[in-house]
Every structure is written in structure tokens, then in C-alpha cells.
Motif scaffolding. Sequence first.
Motif, PDB file in Angstrom:
ATOM      1  N   PRO A   1      -3.758   5.841   7.610  1.00 54.02           N
ATOM      2  CA  PRO A   1      -3.442   7.220   7.195  1.00 54.02           C
ATOM      3  C   PRO A   1      -2.260   7.813   7.957  1.00 54.02           C
ATOM      4  CG  PRO A   1      -5.804   6.941   7.512  1.00 54.02           C
ATOM      5  CD  PRO A   1      -5.157   5.715   8.057  1.00 54.02           C
ATOM      6  N   ASP A   2      -2.210   7.578   9.278  1.00 57.34           N
ATOM      7  CA  ASP A   2      -1.114   8.113  10.082  1.00 57.34           C
ATOM      8  C   ASP A   2       0.213   7.437   9.745  1.00 57.34           C
ATOM      9  OD1 ASP A   2      -2.886   9.797  11.484  1.00 57.34           O
ATOM     10  OD2 ASP A   2      -3.418   8.160  12.834  1.00 57.34           O
ATOM     11  N   MET A   3       0.160   6.134   9.512  1.00 51.43           N
ATOM     12  CA  MET A   3       1.384   5.413   9.156  1.00 51.43           C
ATOM     13  C   MET A   3       1.979   5.952   7.862  1.00 51.43           C
ATOM     14  SD  MET A   3       1.951   1.298   8.576  1.00 51.43           S
ATOM     15  CE  MET A   3       1.181   0.901  10.138  1.00 51.43           C
ATOM     16  N   VAL A   4       1.101   6.208   6.878  1.00 55.31           N
ATOM     17  CA  VAL A   4       1.565   6.735   5.589  1.00 55.31           C
ATOM     18  C   VAL A   4       2.152   8.128   5.765  1.00 55.31           C
ATOM     19  CG1 VAL A   4       0.790   7.542   3.328  1.00 55.31           C
ATOM     20  CG2 VAL A   4       0.027   5.318   4.183  1.00 55.31           C
ATOM     21  N   ARG A   5       1.483   8.982   6.542  1.00 57.78           N
ATOM     22  CA  ARG A   5       1.984  10.345   6.759  1.00 57.78           C
ATOM     23  C   ARG A   5       3.379  10.346   7.389  1.00 57.78           C
ATOM     24  NH1 ARG A   5      -3.419  11.542   8.644  1.00 57.78           N
ATOM     25  NH2 ARG A   5      -4.498  12.942   7.206  1.00 57.78           N
ATOM     26  N   CYS A   6       3.598   9.435   8.310  1.00 60.88           N
ATOM     27  CA  CYS A   6       4.874   9.393   9.025  1.00 60.88           C
ATOM     28  C   CYS A   6       5.983   8.735   8.205  1.00 60.88           C
ATOM     29  CB  CYS A   6       4.710   8.638  10.346  1.00 60.88           C
ATOM     30  SG  CYS A   6       3.654   9.477  11.547  1.00 60.88           S
ATOM     31  N   SER A   7       5.613   7.952   7.216  1.00 57.99           N
ATOM     32  CA  SER A   7       6.604   7.170   6.469  1.00 57.99           C
ATOM     33  C   SER A   7       7.018   7.801   5.144  1.00 57.99           C
ATOM     34  CB  SER A   7       6.068   5.762   6.193  1.00 57.99           C
ATOM     35  OG  SER A   7       5.754   5.083   7.387  1.00 57.99           O
ATOM     36  N   ILE A   8       6.122   8.598   4.547  1.00 59.41           N
ATOM     37  CA  ILE A   8       6.383   9.132   3.206  1.00 59.41           C
ATOM     38  C   ILE A   8       6.389  10.650   3.258  1.00 59.41           C
ATOM     39  CG2 ILE A   8       5.583   9.193   0.814  1.00 59.41           C
ATOM     40  CD1 ILE A   8       4.247   6.495   1.281  1.00 59.41           C
ATOM     41  N   GLU A   9       7.421  11.252   2.738  1.00 62.50           N
ATOM     42  CA  GLU A   9       7.575  12.706   2.747  1.00 62.50           C
ATOM     43  C   GLU A   9       6.931  13.343   1.522  1.00 62.50           C
ATOM     44  OE1 GLU A   9      11.737  13.437   3.019  1.00 62.50           O
ATOM     45  OE2 GLU A   9      11.892  12.839   5.129  1.00 62.50           O
ATOM     46  N   LYS A  10       6.632  14.635   1.656  1.00 49.52           N
ATOM     47  CA  LYS A  10       6.133  15.476   0.568  1.00 49.52           C
ATOM     48  C   LYS A  10       4.863  14.916  -0.052  1.00 49.52           C
ATOM     49  CE  LYS A  10      10.755  17.188  -0.545  1.00 49.52           C
ATOM     50  NZ  LYS A  10      11.804  17.328  -1.585  1.00 49.52           N
TER      51      LYS A  10
ATOM     52  N   PHE B   1       0.832  -1.199   0.000  1.00 51.10           N
ATOM     53  CA  PHE B   1       0.000   0.000   0.000  1.00 51.10           C
ATOM     54  C   PHE B   1       0.871   1.254   0.000  1.00 51.10           C
ATOM     55  CE2 PHE B   1      -2.660   3.312   1.818  1.00 51.10           C
ATOM     56  CZ  PHE B   1      -3.870   3.106   1.178  1.00 51.10           C
ATOM     57  N   HIS B   2       1.937   1.249   0.777  1.00 55.11           N
ATOM     58  CA  HIS B   2       2.864   2.380   0.786  1.00 55.11           C
ATOM     59  C   HIS B   2       3.463   2.598  -0.601  1.00 55.11           C
ATOM     60  CE1 HIS B   2       2.532   2.262   5.132  1.00 55.11           C
ATOM     61  NE2 HIS B   2       3.359   3.280   5.263  1.00 55.11           N
ATOM     62  N   GLY B   3       3.751   1.518  -1.296  1.00 58.42           N
ATOM     63  CA  GLY B   3       4.276   1.643  -2.650  1.00 58.42           C
ATOM     64  C   GLY B   3       3.288   2.288  -3.594  1.00 58.42           C
ATOM     65  N   HIS B   4       2.008   1.960  -3.439  1.00 56.97           N
ATOM     66  CA  HIS B   4       0.976   2.574  -4.281  1.00 56.97           C
ATOM     67  C   HIS B   4       0.830   4.061  -3.973  1.00 56.97           C
ATOM     68  CE1 HIS B   4      -0.619  -0.875  -6.471  1.00 56.97           C
ATOM     69  NE2 HIS B   4      -0.491  -1.593  -5.366  1.00 56.97           N
ATOM     70  N   VAL B   5       0.969   4.442  -2.701  1.00 54.94           N
ATOM     71  CA  VAL B   5       0.918   5.861  -2.340  1.00 54.94           C
ATOM     72  C   VAL B   5       2.107   6.601  -2.947  1.00 54.94           C
ATOM     73  CG1 VAL B   5       0.997   7.517  -0.440  1.00 54.94           C
ATOM     74  CG2 VAL B   5      -0.390   5.449  -0.222  1.00 54.94           C
ATOM     75  N   GLN B   6       3.286   5.989  -2.891  1.00 56.35           N
ATOM     76  CA  GLN B   6       4.468   6.582  -3.512  1.00 56.35           C
ATOM     77  C   GLN B   6       4.231   6.823  -5.001  1.00 56.35           C
ATOM     78  OE1 GLN B   6       7.232   7.750  -2.284  1.00 56.35           O
ATOM     79  NE2 GLN B   6       8.120   6.488  -0.674  1.00 56.35           N
ATOM     80  N   TYR B   7       3.586   5.883  -5.653  1.00 51.14           N
ATOM     81  CA  TYR B   7       3.300   5.996  -7.092  1.00 51.14           C
ATOM     82  C   TYR B   7       2.402   7.204  -7.375  1.00 51.14           C
ATOM     83  CZ  TYR B   7       1.330   4.771 -11.672  1.00 51.14           C
ATOM     84  OH  TYR B   7       0.913   4.789 -12.991  1.00 51.14           O
ATOM     85  N   LEU B   8       1.463   7.481  -6.483  1.00 53.84           N
ATOM     86  CA  LEU B   8       0.453   8.521  -6.720  1.00 53.84           C
ATOM     87  C   LEU B   8       0.858   9.911  -6.269  1.00 53.84           C
ATOM     88  CD1 LEU B   8      -2.729   6.571  -5.533  1.00 53.84           C
ATOM     89  CD2 LEU B   8      -2.286   7.307  -7.879  1.00 53.84           C
ATOM     90  N   LYS B   9       1.779  10.025  -5.334  1.00 55.74           N
ATOM     91  CA  LYS B   9       1.938  11.271  -4.580  1.00 55.74           C
ATOM     92  C   LYS B   9       2.264  12.498  -5.444  1.00 55.74           C
ATOM     93  CE  LYS B   9       6.809  11.168  -3.210  1.00 55.74           C
ATOM     94  NZ  LYS B   9       7.726  11.280  -2.077  1.00 55.74           N
ATOM     95  N   ASP B  10       2.934  12.331  -6.559  1.00 50.01           N
ATOM     96  CA  ASP B  10       3.270  13.477  -7.417  1.00 50.01           C
ATOM     97  C   ASP B  10       2.320  13.628  -8.590  1.00 50.01           C
ATOM     98  OD1 ASP B  10       5.569  14.090  -5.875  1.00 50.01           O
ATOM     99  OD2 ASP B  10       6.708  12.532  -6.916  1.00 50.01           O
TER     100      ASP B  10
END
Length: 332
Positions: A95-104, A59-68
Motif C-alpha cells: 500500500p505504501d509503495m503504491v501511494r508513493c509511486s502513483i499520483e492522484k 500490480f502498479h499497472g492494475h492500480v493505474q487502470y482503476l484509479k479514475d
Amino acid sequence: MCKIGIPRGMFFYDYFPMWKEFFQELGIEIIVSSKTNKEILNSGISSCVDEACLPVKIFHGHVQYLKDKVDYIFIPRIMSIDKMEYCCPKVLGLPDMVRCSIEKLPPIIDTQINLRKSNTKYKKAIYDTGKLLGKDFWEIKKAYKKAEKSYERYTYLLNKGVVPIEAIKIYDKVFKDINYSSRHNELTIMVVGHSYAIYDEYLNMNLVSKLMSNNIKVITPEMINKDKINRYSNKLPKRMFWTHGKKIVGSAFSLIEEQKIDGIIYLSSFGCGMDSVLVDLVERKAIKEEIPFTLLTLDEQTGEAGINTRIEAFIDMMKWRNRDENNISAFR
């Protein structure tokens, strides 16, 4: 046009048609991350804490893909979807885990869904999400009604025996009354586990597709109606307060007791605390009713060759048992 990113992970296969219809009706562009692949997996592993289970890392990888690529990322905080029941802690804190793990990161829409005491908070969560996007009451109400109907059509397909991997493809084209249960299959196997383990084809190395290619009918927990799940899960000595645990146990118990399956494959993510209990419950029931059972545990180190060997051996064992030794338990 505002863009909202929806990560293709966790409860994506449970609720995506509803989310998609709601946001599109509000005039919001939906960006869905690509299917899980090696790059997404590696990105998730590098950004997530080591102790998390594989689906959370993905899931974190999918968020990384979308963030920009988007203005917002939709990660609802799903605390409870039924009275006096809870979801897994990793979903509550996602949601909190993602906020703390992925910047910007762009802003995260972490709508809280908590139906533990009452269903009334669900509509409030929907309206709060719409207001956050600058929509008025009537726009939100219209979008919500369309989303509800969309979800009803989706669950109808599931109850007809269409696995969600196929159901989303069919749903995106046209809604049809197709009864997949009429197909002739040599064996019927239940693939049981959490939806994000069963339907992510990269995570489970195309397990469902491999079974279907071997002329096997696949049944998953999402295909069993809620009343039947509740009835069979209530046979446990104590009430199951995990909603998704109840679905896994209730659906498996119903198919086992009704003798509707030839075997069970349980898909578990390494380190899943809930599965450590659920696997034992389902396996004990299967052994008691002499239904072949196998456990496939997945993490980032799992190799496809080993999974293929396990699947082939399990299928061969069931075919041999049905053909030559149908009076002998697979567990003896």
C-alpha cells in the motif's frame, strides 16, 4: 453506489472470491481491473521503482487502470496469515509503495491483517473495513459469514484439482461438484511458485493453458491441503517462517516424495529474494528423487518464443524418458 477497485494482481487469485462476496453483500460495487496486458504492464513499469519484481510492477499497472474509475482501491496490508509466520516484505509494504509511486489516487483501503500472535485480529480487520464504509456491526457480520462460506467453496474446488484460473470462472457461474482428477492425462507436472506468477496468464505467457493443451495434468501448490504442506515442510532443518515459502516447499516435497508427478516447472520472478532460496530447496529435492526439474525466470524482457521452446523441450524429454529410458535419471 460506492465503488471499490480490486487490482487483478498479487493475491487476487488467492482471496478474490472472499473479497468479492464480502463487499457485494455490503452493497458495494466491485470493479476489477482487466486481465494483465501490454498496456497494464507498461503502465506499471513506468510508475514503479526499477528494483521491484515483475509482479509488483504489474500490480502498479492494475492500480493505474482503476484509479479514475472507483471511489476506493482495496490493497490490504497482509503481514501475517499464520502464527509466528510472515508474508513477503513486498506484500507488507505494497500500500505504501503504491501511494508513493502513483499520483492522484483515490483513498486506499489498506486493512492490516496480522495473525502472527493471534487469529482474533482477523475479525477486527474485517469489522474495521466495514465500518470505514459506513456499515453497522450486523451488516458486517452477515457479510463476513457469507464471505467465509464463499471461500470454503472456492478452496473445495482447488482441492478437487481445479486450477484457480478455471475455478474463478466456474465459481462465477455455479458451484458444482466436479472432480477434475478423473481425467486421463499423459503426464502430470507440478507448476510451482507464487500464486501471482502461476495464475497471471500474461505474466507467464499462458503456461498452464499450454500444458493442458498438451494433455498434461497440472498440479499447483494451492491444490495441496494445509496439513500435508505443514507435515512435509517440517522436514526442513529449520522452520520456514515465510508462509508462502512454506507452501511452495511443503507442496513440492509432498508430491516429490509420494511420486505423484512426472516433473516440476518452477516459475520465478527475476529479483525475487525469497525464490533465490526456495528454488534451490525444491531443485535439490527433485534431483535427489530423480524428478525432472526446470526453472523459468520471468521479467519484462522475457520472450514467449524462448518460453515455448523450454516448455516443449521439457515435455519431450519427459515423454522420451518415460517411454525409452525410464531407468535413467534426467539429471545424469
